[in-house]
Design a protein around this motif. Structure first.
Motif, PDB file in Angstrom:
ATOM      1  N   ARG A 139     -10.538   4.406-115.444  1.00 12.61           N
ATOM      2  CA  ARG A 139     -11.631   3.457-115.258  1.00 12.61           C
ATOM      3  C   ARG A 139     -12.865   3.966-115.988  1.00 12.61           C
ATOM      4  O   ARG A 139     -12.894   5.087-116.465  1.00 12.61           O
ATOM      5  CB  ARG A 139     -11.997   3.316-113.771  1.00 12.61           C
ATOM      6  CG  ARG A 139     -10.924   2.838-112.863  1.00 12.61           C
ATOM      7  CD  ARG A 139     -11.396   2.688-111.408  1.00 12.61           C
ATOM      8  NE  ARG A 139     -11.832   3.942-110.786  1.00 12.61           N
ATOM      9  CZ  ARG A 139     -13.090   4.222-110.456  1.00 12.61           C
ATOM     10  NH1 ARG A 139     -14.068   3.360-110.675  1.00 12.61           N
ATOM     11  NH2 ARG A 139     -13.402   5.378-109.883  1.00 12.61           N
ATOM     12  N   ALA A 140     -13.892   3.131-116.026  1.00 10.88           N
ATOM     13  CA  ALA A 140     -15.177   3.521-116.595  1.00 10.88           C
ATOM     14  C   ALA A 140     -16.291   3.055-115.663  1.00 10.88           C
ATOM     15  O   ALA A 140     -16.117   2.092-114.922  1.00 10.88           O
ATOM     16  CB  ALA A 140     -15.366   2.903-117.971  1.00 10.88           C
ATOM     17  N   ILE A 141     -17.384   3.761-115.719  1.00 10.39           N
ATOM     18  CA  ILE A 141     -18.592   3.354-114.983  1.00 10.39           C
ATOM     19  C   ILE A 141     -19.678   3.202-116.039  1.00 10.39           C
ATOM     20  O   ILE A 141     -20.326   4.170-116.417  1.00 10.39           O
ATOM     21  CB  ILE A 141     -18.990   4.386-113.904  1.00 10.39           C
ATOM     22  CG1 ILE A 141     -17.832   4.628-112.930  1.00 10.39           C
ATOM     23  CG2 ILE A 141     -20.239   3.912-113.160  1.00 10.39           C
ATOM     24  CD1 ILE A 141     -18.075   5.770-111.953  1.00 10.39           C
ATOM     25  N   ARG A 142     -19.820   1.980-116.546  1.00 10.46           N
ATOM     26  CA  ARG A 142     -20.784   1.698-117.621  1.00 10.46           C
ATOM     27  C   ARG A 142     -21.664   0.496-117.339  1.00 10.46           C
ATOM     28  O   ARG A 142     -22.813   0.472-117.728  1.00 10.46           O
ATOM     29  CB  ARG A 142     -20.038   1.430-118.930  1.00 10.46           C
ATOM     30  CG  ARG A 142     -19.437   2.615-119.568  1.00 10.46           C
ATOM     31  CD  ARG A 142     -18.970   2.256-120.979  1.00 10.46           C
ATOM     32  NE  ARG A 142     -17.849   3.102-121.310  1.00 10.46           N
ATOM     33  CZ  ARG A 142     -16.607   2.703-121.466  1.00 10.46           C
ATOM     34  NH1 ARG A 142     -16.302   1.436-121.364  1.00 10.46           N
ATOM     35  NH2 ARG A 142     -15.657   3.555-121.751  1.00 10.46           N
ATOM     36  N   GLN A 143     -21.097  -0.514-116.731  1.00  8.22           N
ATOM     37  CA  GLN A 143     -21.799  -1.781-116.533  1.00  8.22           C
ATOM     38  C   GLN A 143     -22.453  -1.817-115.152  1.00  8.22           C
ATOM     39  O   GLN A 143     -21.819  -2.182-114.172  1.00  8.22           O
ATOM     40  CB  GLN A 143     -20.821  -2.958-116.679  1.00  8.22           C
ATOM     41  CG  GLN A 143     -20.130  -3.030-118.018  1.00  8.22           C
ATOM     42  CD  GLN A 143     -21.094  -3.335-119.140  1.00  8.22           C
ATOM     43  OE1 GLN A 143     -22.046  -4.091-118.976  1.00  8.22           O
ATOM     44  NE2 GLN A 143     -20.861  -2.751-120.298  1.00  8.22           N
ATOM     45  N   PHE A 144     -23.697  -1.405-115.099  1.00  6.04           N
ATOM     46  CA  PHE A 144     -24.446  -1.460-113.848  1.00  6.04           C
ATOM     47  C   PHE A 144     -25.923  -1.559-114.193  1.00  6.04           C
ATOM     48  O   PHE A 144     -26.317  -1.399-115.350  1.00  6.04           O
ATOM     49  CB  PHE A 144     -24.153  -0.253-112.945  1.00  6.04           C
ATOM     50  CG  PHE A 144     -24.404   1.081-113.581  1.00  6.04           C
ATOM     51  CD1 PHE A 144     -25.646   1.688-113.486  1.00  6.04           C
ATOM     52  CD2 PHE A 144     -23.401   1.740-114.273  1.00  6.04           C
ATOM     53  CE1 PHE A 144     -25.888   2.922-114.066  1.00  6.04           C
ATOM     54  CE2 PHE A 144     -23.628   2.970-114.860  1.00  6.04           C
ATOM     55  CZ  PHE A 144     -24.872   3.563-114.756  1.00  6.04           C
ATOM     56  N   THR A 145     -26.713  -1.834-113.193  1.00  8.22           N
ATOM     57  CA  THR A 145     -28.154  -2.014-113.380  1.00  8.22           C
ATOM     58  C   THR A 145     -28.906  -0.931-112.619  1.00  8.22           C
ATOM     59  O   THR A 145     -28.537  -0.597-111.500  1.00  8.22           O
ATOM     60  CB  THR A 145     -28.579  -3.402-112.863  1.00  8.22           C
ATOM     61  OG1 THR A 145     -27.841  -4.398-113.576  1.00  8.22           O
ATOM     62  CG2 THR A 145     -30.068  -3.630-113.052  1.00  8.22           C
ATOM     63  N   THR A 146     -29.947  -0.415-113.253  1.00 11.64           N
ATOM     64  CA  THR A 146     -30.818   0.537-112.582  1.00 11.64           C
ATOM     65  C   THR A 146     -32.241  -0.013-112.586  1.00 11.64           C
ATOM     66  O   THR A 146     -32.613  -0.795-113.462  1.00 11.64           O
ATOM     67  CB  THR A 146     -30.823   1.920-113.269  1.00 11.64           C
ATOM     68  OG1 THR A 146     -31.348   1.791-114.592  1.00 11.64           O
ATOM     69  CG2 THR A 146     -29.441   2.525-113.303  1.00 11.64           C
ATOM     70  N   ALA A 147     -33.017   0.414-111.605  1.00 11.32           N
ATOM     71  CA  ALA A 147     -34.434   0.058-111.564  1.00 11.32           C
ATOM     72  C   ALA A 147     -35.217   1.224-110.989  1.00 11.32           C
ATOM     73  O   ALA A 147     -34.763   1.898-110.067  1.00 11.32           O
ATOM     74  CB  ALA A 147     -34.664  -1.196-110.726  1.00 11.32           C
ATOM     75  N   VAL A 148     -36.375   1.450-111.564  1.00 12.20           N
ATOM     76  CA  VAL A 148     -37.283   2.491-111.090  1.00 12.20           C
ATOM     77  C   VAL A 148     -38.561   1.802-110.634  1.00 12.20           C
ATOM     78  O   VAL A 148     -39.119   0.971-111.351  1.00 12.20           O
ATOM     79  CB  VAL A 148     -37.587   3.515-112.207  1.00 12.20           C
ATOM     80  CG1 VAL A 148     -38.688   4.475-111.772  1.00 12.20           C
ATOM     81  CG2 VAL A 148     -36.324   4.265-112.600  1.00 12.20           C
ATOM     82  N   PHE A 149     -39.008   2.158-109.441  1.00 13.80           N
ATOM     83  CA  PHE A 149     -40.261   1.671-108.878  1.00 13.80           C
ATOM     84  C   PHE A 149     -41.177   2.886-108.755  1.00 13.80           C
ATOM     85  O   PHE A 149     -40.876   3.814-108.007  1.00 13.80           O
ATOM     86  CB  PHE A 149     -40.028   1.059-107.494  1.00 13.80           C
ATOM     87  CG  PHE A 149     -39.183  -0.175-107.504  1.00 13.80           C
ATOM     88  CD1 PHE A 149     -39.763  -1.413-107.269  1.00 13.80           C
ATOM     89  CD2 PHE A 149     -37.819  -0.112-107.733  1.00 13.80           C
ATOM     90  CE1 PHE A 149     -38.994  -2.569-107.269  1.00 13.80           C
ATOM     91  CE2 PHE A 149     -37.034  -1.253-107.735  1.00 13.80           C
ATOM     92  CZ  PHE A 149     -37.632  -2.487-107.506  1.00 13.80           C
ATOM     93  N   ASP A 150     -42.279   2.894-109.504  1.00  9.21           N
ATOM     94  CA  ASP A 150     -43.158   4.059-109.496  1.00  9.21           C
ATOM     95  C   ASP A 150     -44.575   3.664-109.878  1.00  9.21           C
ATOM     96  O   ASP A 150     -44.810   2.537-110.317  1.00  9.21           O
ATOM     97  CB  ASP A 150     -42.632   5.125-110.460  1.00  9.21           C
ATOM     98  CG  ASP A 150     -42.997   6.529-110.020  1.00  9.21           C
ATOM     99  OD1 ASP A 150     -44.198   6.811-109.828  1.00  9.21           O
ATOM    100  OD2 ASP A 150     -42.082   7.352-109.861  1.00  9.21           O
TER     101      ASP A 150
END
Length: 145
Positions: free
Chosen positions: A75-86
């Motif tokens: 499998r691969a872990i490539r397609q995801f979303t990240t967000a930073v709140f700062d």
């Protein structure tokens, strides 16, 4: 929710009843729980709220472990979303790494969470503002959906 204690970070570590071995064991157990959760990040979302060092580093190590496991399973872990709140403003495109001559290059949430770990297929977002405004705004957006 997991807790990743850095020994010596908090005033409670000065207390004579503080048990460093227990804190360390619990923190390590939580890291393994977090890494196991990150194994299922494909298609998901990771949010970082105001953690400039510990959070991005724990995430980076957990993602490396999770990607190794995924690779072994085909499998691969490539397609995801990240967000930073700062609160720290990011100059330029938050989805691109700054040059090493820019002090912002060393802001780990930008470099690690918004750029490097999503470079092979994910997407990222940066929300600059006080948590007392940004977190309720996120909640309202999610509740509307």
């Amino acid at each position: 929710m997991t807790v990743h204690a850095g020994i010596g970070y908090d005033i409670l570590h000065e207390h004579p009843n503080c048990d460093g071995a227990s804190l360390g064991a619990a923190s390590y157990r939580d890291f393994l729980i977090f890494a196991r959760t990150v194994e299922r990040l494909e298609g998901g979302v990771l949010l970082n709220f105001g953690s400039a060092i510990m959070g991005p580093e724990v995430y980076l190590k957990a993602l490396a472990m999770a990607r190794n496991v995924a690779h072994q399973e085909g499998r691969a872990i490539r397609q995801f979303t990240t967000a930073v709140f700062d609160l720290v403003p990011i100059h330029g495109d938050p989805r691109k790494e700054l040059p090493k001559t820019d002090p912002g290059y060393y802001f780990r949430p930008h470099k690690t969470i918004l750029v490097r770990t999503v470079a092979d297929g994910g997407e990222s977002y940066y929300v600059c503002g006080e948590h007392r405004a940004t977190i309720p705004a996120l909640w309202r957006l999610l509740a509307e959906r």
